[in-house]
Design an enzyme around this catalytic site. Structure first.
Site, PDB file in Angstrom:
ATOM      1  CG  HIS A 193      -0.122   0.197   2.519  1.00 32.55           C
ATOM      2  ND1 HIS A 193       0.590  -0.832   3.100  1.00 32.55           N
ATOM      3  CD2 HIS A 193       0.093   1.277   3.322  1.00 32.55           C
ATOM      4  CE1 HIS A 193       1.186  -0.406   4.195  1.00 32.55           C
ATOM      5  NE2 HIS A 193       0.907   0.875   4.350  1.00 32.55           N
ATOM      6  CG  ASP A 195       1.877   5.021   4.672  1.00 35.13           C
ATOM      7  OD1 ASP A 195       1.276   3.931   4.622  1.00 35.13           O
ATOM      8  OD2 ASP A 195       2.993   5.165   5.218  1.00 35.13           O
ATOM      9  NE  ARG A 260       8.708  -4.626  10.508  1.00 36.21           N
ATOM     10  CZ  ARG A 260       9.670  -3.765  10.156  1.00 36.21           C
ATOM     11  NH1 ARG A 260      10.938  -4.146  10.197  1.00 36.21           N
ATOM     12  NH2 ARG A 260       9.383  -2.553   9.766  1.00 36.21           N
TER      13      ARG A 260
HETATM   14  C1  GA4 Z   1      -2.540   2.759   5.392  1.00 34.80           C
HETATM   15  C2  GA4 Z   1      -1.641   3.658   6.272  1.00 34.80           C
HETATM   16  C3  GA4 Z   1      -2.047   3.636   7.755  1.00 34.80           C
HETATM   17  O1  GA4 Z   1      -1.621   2.408   8.370  1.00 34.80           O
HETATM   18  C4  GA4 Z   1      -3.573   3.790   7.931  1.00 34.80           C
HETATM   19  C5  GA4 Z   1      -4.226   2.607   7.230  1.00 34.80           C
HETATM   20  C6  GA4 Z   1      -5.749   2.497   7.318  1.00 34.80           C
HETATM   21  C7  GA4 Z   1      -6.181   1.586   8.487  1.00 34.80           C
HETATM   22  O2  GA4 Z   1      -5.467   0.623   8.826  1.00 34.80           O
HETATM   23  O3  GA4 Z   1      -7.234   1.870   9.040  1.00 34.80           O
HETATM   24  C8  GA4 Z   1      -6.203   1.981   5.923  1.00 34.80           C
HETATM   25  C9  GA4 Z   1      -4.976   2.171   4.974  1.00 34.80           C
HETATM   26  C10 GA4 Z   1      -3.999   2.991   5.782  1.00 34.80           C
HETATM   27  C11 GA4 Z   1      -5.372   2.866   3.650  1.00 34.80           C
HETATM   28  C12 GA4 Z   1      -6.714   2.350   3.034  1.00 34.80           C
HETATM   29  C13 GA4 Z   1      -7.720   1.943   4.118  1.00 34.80           C
HETATM   30  C14 GA4 Z   1      -7.422   2.719   5.388  1.00 34.80           C
HETATM   31  C15 GA4 Z   1      -6.677   0.545   5.844  1.00 34.80           C
HETATM   32  C16 GA4 Z   1      -7.420   0.538   4.550  1.00 34.80           C
HETATM   33  C17 GA4 Z   1      -7.705  -0.563   3.869  1.00 34.80           C
HETATM   34  C18 GA4 Z   1      -3.939   3.964   9.393  1.00 34.80           C
HETATM   35  C19 GA4 Z   1      -4.087   4.889   7.055  1.00 34.80           C
HETATM   36  O4  GA4 Z   1      -4.268   6.048   7.365  1.00 34.80           O
HETATM   37  O5  GA4 Z   1      -4.342   4.401   5.794  1.00 34.80           O
END
Ligand code: GA4
Length: 317
Positions: A193, A195, A260
């Site tokens: 992914h 961020d 980890r």
């Molecule tokens: C990815 C980056 C961060 O960990 C996060 C993630 C969020 C979550 O875990 O709730 C998201 C992911 C992240 C992006 C798309 C959506 C939202 C899980 C998911 C499938 C906390 C964020 O801000 O975006």
């Protein structure tokens, strides 16, 4: 404005050179720009965060993840904030990971209202609060250096977005428990992914697992470094720099003999902030690659997507 790029000191891994930025070096701002243009991330040394705070965070997080499942579940489920196990986000993604996800938006004081904050001991709570403040400071410092190096005008300041009390940042502690013999050889801990926020500041213990994806699509391991931080470009910074910096795709594989532990601060803008390329970085109207959306719109859209989806399409013209 002419930006003179200095050579970036790098450390060699199996197949990629990881840019290393020394905060004590006066040329660090140009090194950051070069690293963000080439790779979308860099490693920070001489960061100035107190080692005893890092030790306390690691000890307390390790104690938390060692609790019984029923005790940990009292701090969950993650909705998206709170304690979570395996499920990531709201769209059915799973990984071999346990985590604590906290909203770092003091303004709404939602951090303190999550079940996690009621469940963890005071010593851990205080360390988390102090650590989040440190990470806010480090994120704004990195963005200030970017502003200086790129000649970003004061009214368009990037660092302001993470400094203000309304900034919508969050903090995550991920725990990838060591592999059991029966498990498949290579498992996804946290799937690929990018961020969504401006930048993300990651600190881990000495266990490998983090990988980044290069522009040509190759995945390369990032050797762990217990004493350093890694700072990633997020989608919002990609948009605001009109694509000059790219948000870096990354993932964590759990093919390891040791557990980890990683801690990541995601520095985000206020919910109502309008996100668009900064005018001073775009010479002509027709060069704008992205349209304007509020952070709140992009964030809500993010929760409707799967982890590995390409979200930046929403901004594209
Ligand atoms: C990815 C980056 C961060 O960990 C996060 C993630 C969020 C979550 O875990 O709730 C998201 C992911 C992240 C992006 C798309 C959506 C939202 C899980 C998911 C499938 C906390 C964020 O801000 O975006």
């Amino acid at each position: 404005m002419v930006v003179v790029l200095q050579p970036v000191p790098k450390c060699k891994t199996s197949s990629v050179l990881i840019p290393v930025v020394d905060f004590a070096d006066p040329t660090s701002k140009t090194q950051i720009v070069k690293a963000y243009e080439e790779l979308g991330f860099f490693k920070v040394v001489n960061h100035g965060v107190r080692p005893d705070l890092l030790t306390k965070m690691e000890e307390e997080a390790t104690k938390f993840f060692a609790l019984s499942q029923s005790l940990k579940d009292k701090a969950g489920p993650a909705d998206p904030f709170g304690y979570g196990s395996k499920r990531i986000g709201l769209k059915g993604d799973v990984g071999c990971v346990e985590y604590i996800l906290l909203n770092a938006n003091n303004h709404l004081s939602s951090t303190k209202s999550t079940a996690v904050f009621r469940q963890i001991p005071a010593i851990f709570r205080e360390a988390v609060e102090e650590y989040m403040e440190e990470m806010k400071g480090m994120s704004s410092k990195v963005l200030e250096m970017v502003e200086e190096a790129l000649g970003i005008e004061p009214k368009e300041k990037l660092s302001r977005l993470v400094k203000v009390k309304e900034s919508d940042s969050c903090f995550r502690m991920n725990y990838y428990k060591e592999k059991e013999e029966t498990q498949a050889k290579e498992e996804i801990g946290f799937g690929e992914h990018t961020d969504p926020q401006l930048i993300s500041v990651l600190k881990s213990n000495d266990t490998e697992g983090l990988q980044i994806c290069l522009k040509d699509g190759t995945w390369v391991p990032v050797p762990p470094d217990h004493s350093s931080f890694f700072v990633f470009v997020g989608d919002t910074l990609q948009v605001m720099t009109n694509g000059r910096f790219k948000s870096v795709k990354h993932r964590v594989l759990k093919n390891i003999k040791r557990s980890r532990l990683s801690m990541i601060y995601f520095a985000g803008p206020p919910l109502a902030e309008k996100i668009a390329p900064l005018a001073c970085l775009v010479p002509k109207q027709e060069d704008y690659l992205y349209k304007e959306l509020t952070w709140s719109q992009y964030k809500s859209y993010g929760y409707k997507t799967k982890l590995g989806d390409y979200r930046l399409g929403l901004f594209e013209k």
